[in-house]
Design a protein around this motif. Structure first.
Motif, PDB file in Angstrom:
ATOM      1  N   MET A  37      51.683  43.094  27.170  1.00 39.50           N
ATOM      2  CA  MET A  37      50.771  43.264  27.359  1.00 39.50           C
ATOM      3  C   MET A  37      49.717  44.568  26.776  1.00 39.50           C
ATOM      4  O   MET A  37      50.203  45.374  27.827  1.00 39.50           O
ATOM      5  CB  MET A  37      49.734  42.311  28.407  1.00 39.50           C
ATOM      6  CG  MET A  37      48.408  41.758  28.366  1.00 39.50           C
ATOM      7  SD  MET A  37      47.502  40.805  29.217  1.00 39.50           S
ATOM      8  CE  MET A  37      47.315  41.896  30.632  1.00 39.50           C
ATOM      9  N   ALA A  39      46.308  45.009  26.563  1.00 34.97           N
ATOM     10  CA  ALA A  39      45.602  45.929  27.229  1.00 34.97           C
ATOM     11  C   ALA A  39      45.130  44.848  27.507  1.00 34.97           C
ATOM     12  O   ALA A  39      45.000  43.274  27.159  1.00 34.97           O
ATOM     13  CB  ALA A  39      44.324  45.847  26.001  1.00 34.97           C
ATOM     14  N   ARG A  40      43.785  44.336  28.592  1.00 32.19           N
ATOM     15  CA  ARG A  40      43.178  43.169  28.972  1.00 32.19           C
ATOM     16  C   ARG A  40      41.695  43.790  29.017  1.00 32.19           C
ATOM     17  O   ARG A  40      41.072  45.259  29.629  1.00 32.19           O
ATOM     18  CB  ARG A  40      43.562  42.776  30.341  1.00 32.19           C
ATOM     19  CG  ARG A  40      43.143  41.706  30.769  1.00 32.19           C
ATOM     20  CD  ARG A  40      43.190  40.906  32.047  1.00 32.19           C
ATOM     21  NE  ARG A  40      42.293  41.700  33.292  1.00 32.19           N
ATOM     22  CZ  ARG A  40      43.549  42.850  33.606  1.00 32.19           C
ATOM     23  NH1 ARG A  40      44.083  42.052  34.013  1.00 32.19           N
ATOM     24  NH2 ARG A  40      42.369  43.651  34.909  1.00 32.19           N
ATOM     25  N   ASP A  43      37.635  41.835  33.431  1.00 32.90           N
ATOM     26  CA  ASP A  43      37.898  41.081  34.777  1.00 32.90           C
ATOM     27  C   ASP A  43      37.603  40.524  35.572  1.00 32.90           C
ATOM     28  O   ASP A  43      36.634  39.144  34.502  1.00 32.90           O
ATOM     29  CB  ASP A  43      37.843  42.646  35.356  1.00 32.90           C
ATOM     30  CG  ASP A  43      39.032  43.125  36.486  1.00 32.90           C
ATOM     31  OD1 ASP A  43      39.015  41.883  36.861  1.00 32.90           O
ATOM     32  OD2 ASP A  43      38.985  44.358  37.085  1.00 32.90           O
ATOM     33  N   GLU A  53      37.313  38.799  22.311  1.00 36.22           N
ATOM     34  CA  GLU A  53      39.062  39.545  22.823  1.00 36.22           C
ATOM     35  C   GLU A  53      38.897  39.500  24.381  1.00 36.22           C
ATOM     36  O   GLU A  53      38.546  40.733  24.716  1.00 36.22           O
ATOM     37  CB  GLU A  53      39.039  40.769  21.918  1.00 36.22           C
ATOM     38  CG  GLU A  53      40.581  41.027  22.120  1.00 36.22           C
ATOM     39  CD  GLU A  53      41.436  42.036  21.149  1.00 36.22           C
ATOM     40  OE1 GLU A  53      42.326  41.586  21.264  1.00 36.22           O
ATOM     41  OE2 GLU A  53      40.210  42.590  20.403  1.00 36.22           O
ATOM     42  N   ALA A  55      42.260  40.077  25.574  1.00 36.61           N
ATOM     43  CA  ALA A  55      43.503  40.837  25.812  1.00 36.61           C
ATOM     44  C   ALA A  55      44.201  40.952  25.199  1.00 36.61           C
ATOM     45  O   ALA A  55      44.085  40.100  23.560  1.00 36.61           O
ATOM     46  CB  ALA A  55      44.075  39.756  27.332  1.00 36.61           C
ATOM     47  N   GLN A 136      45.991  38.719  19.866  1.00 35.55           N
ATOM     48  CA  GLN A 136      45.037  38.860  20.303  1.00 35.55           C
ATOM     49  C   GLN A 136      44.665  37.101  21.061  1.00 35.55           C
ATOM     50  O   GLN A 136      44.329  36.609  20.447  1.00 35.55           O
ATOM     51  CB  GLN A 136      43.720  38.762  19.700  1.00 35.55           C
ATOM     52  CG  GLN A 136      43.531  39.929  18.592  1.00 35.55           C
ATOM     53  CD  GLN A 136      43.265  40.126  17.389  1.00 35.55           C
ATOM     54  OE1 GLN A 136      42.496  39.460  17.261  1.00 35.55           O
ATOM     55  NE2 GLN A 136      42.804  41.502  17.330  1.00 35.55           N
ATOM     56  N   ARG A 148      42.322  36.792  37.490  1.00 32.10           N
ATOM     57  CA  ARG A 148      43.183  37.637  36.155  1.00 32.10           C
ATOM     58  C   ARG A 148      44.681  37.488  36.749  1.00 32.10           C
ATOM     59  O   ARG A 148      44.973  37.668  37.659  1.00 32.10           O
ATOM     60  CB  ARG A 148      42.485  38.373  36.062  1.00 32.10           C
ATOM     61  CG  ARG A 148      42.967  39.618  36.674  1.00 32.10           C
ATOM     62  CD  ARG A 148      42.381  40.916  36.746  1.00 32.10           C
ATOM     63  NE  ARG A 148      42.375  41.846  38.002  1.00 32.10           N
ATOM     64  CZ  ARG A 148      42.586  42.852  38.837  1.00 32.10           C
ATOM     65  NH1 ARG A 148      44.462  42.425  38.414  1.00 32.10           N
ATOM     66  NH2 ARG A 148      42.404  43.069  39.774  1.00 32.10           N
ATOM     67  N   GLU A 151      48.183  42.151  34.144  1.00 31.75           N
ATOM     68  CA  GLU A 151      48.267  44.042  34.197  1.00 31.75           C
ATOM     69  C   GLU A 151      48.913  44.087  32.436  1.00 31.75           C
ATOM     70  O   GLU A 151      49.190  43.177  32.031  1.00 31.75           O
ATOM     71  CB  GLU A 151      48.802  44.508  34.959  1.00 31.75           C
ATOM     72  CG  GLU A 151      48.147  44.137  36.425  1.00 31.75           C
ATOM     73  CD  GLU A 151      46.939  44.145  36.192  1.00 31.75           C
ATOM     74  OE1 GLU A 151      45.908  44.293  35.837  1.00 31.75           O
ATOM     75  OE2 GLU A 151      46.104  43.186  37.280  1.00 31.75           O
ATOM     76  N   PRO A 152      47.844  44.982  32.168  1.00 38.28           N
ATOM     77  CA  PRO A 152      48.659  46.016  30.664  1.00 38.28           C
ATOM     78  C   PRO A 152      49.992  46.765  30.785  1.00 38.28           C
ATOM     79  O   PRO A 152      50.994  46.491  32.377  1.00 38.28           O
ATOM     80  CB  PRO A 152      47.503  47.233  30.342  1.00 38.28           C
ATOM     81  CG  PRO A 152      46.340  46.326  30.444  1.00 38.28           C
ATOM     82  CD  PRO A 152      46.307  45.399  32.019  1.00 38.28           C
ATOM     83  N   VAL A 162      47.254  34.628  31.853  1.00 34.95           N
ATOM     84  CA  VAL A 162      46.852  36.029  31.862  1.00 34.95           C
ATOM     85  C   VAL A 162      44.929  36.219  32.485  1.00 34.95           C
ATOM     86  O   VAL A 162      45.234  36.682  32.992  1.00 34.95           O
ATOM     87  CB  VAL A 162      46.124  36.359  30.041  1.00 34.95           C
ATOM     88  CG1 VAL A 162      45.579  37.796  29.996  1.00 34.95           C
ATOM     89  CG2 VAL A 162      47.313  36.261  29.234  1.00 34.95           C
TER      90      VAL A 162
END
Length: 193
Positions: A37, A39-40, A43, A53, A55, A136, A148, A151-152, A162
């Motif tokens: 991953m 990017a997320r 939050d 989108e 993450a 995506q 959540r 994490e990225p 996720v």
């Protein structure tokens, strides 16, 4: 002699009990494929809309697969065009008895094989594009992010959670009560029904 005066009670105080207000419908979302991953974008507490989108996975491997599949389609299209042109040229010659029928049938099979290869290459390209789109993670419905889990930078398995997205329009009160009281309350509902 001992006596007690009977008093009619219309209400009972049963509490206080701890509880929470929770959404009735919530969904854990995760990627359909394995990957890292990168990017997320949301939050906990974020309001999301359907299709947004949430993450992203590193798309490098899937992007390479798409480019490779596109090249395979281009190659298969060229081979099919050549086989089709050869069949058209030989059709006229076989009708004038210049090319033997057996040779023409071989040319026809070559065109059919080239057409099948083109169909397979196009299917592989669709699959590669699907896998690229799976990098995506998008919201399936309008809602609120309530949890959540990743994490990225984290490497995720296919289906690993996720985020959790909840529908905010229908909520329920979830209250913890002792078992004995739950039994009494359920029987009280039967009496009043």
């Amino acid at each position: 002699m001992l006596s007690v005066v009977a008093v009619v009670r219309t209400t009972d105080t049963l509490g206080p009990f701890a509880g929470t207000i929770e959404p009735r419908y919530k969904t854990d979302l995760g990627f359909r494929i394995f990957g890292r991953m990168v990017a997320r974008f949301v939050d906990v507490g974020a309001v999301v809309t359907k299709g947004q989108e949430l993450a992203a996975l590193d798309p490098a491997v899937q992007a390479l697969a798409v480019r490779s599949a596109e090249a395979a389609v281009a190659n298969a299209e060229a081979q099919f065009a050549n086989a089709e042109a050869e069949e058209a040229r030989q059709r006229d010659l076989v009708q004038r008895n210049i090319t033997p029928q057996a040779q023409f049938e071989l040319i026809q099979r070559n065109r059919e094989t080239a057409e099948a290869n083109l169909t397979r290459a196009r299917a592989s390209l669709r699959k590669a594009k699907d896998l690229l789109s799976f990098t995506q993670l998008e919201a399936d419905f309008d809602g609120v992010v309530t949890d959540r889990y990743a994490e990225p930078g984290q490497v995720l398995n296919a289906g690993q959670k996720v985020v959790t997205v909840a529908r905010p329009e229908i909520r329920e009160a979830v209250i913890a009560v002792p078992n004995e009281l739950a039994d009494i309350l359920s029987h009280a509902n039967d009496l009043h029904a």
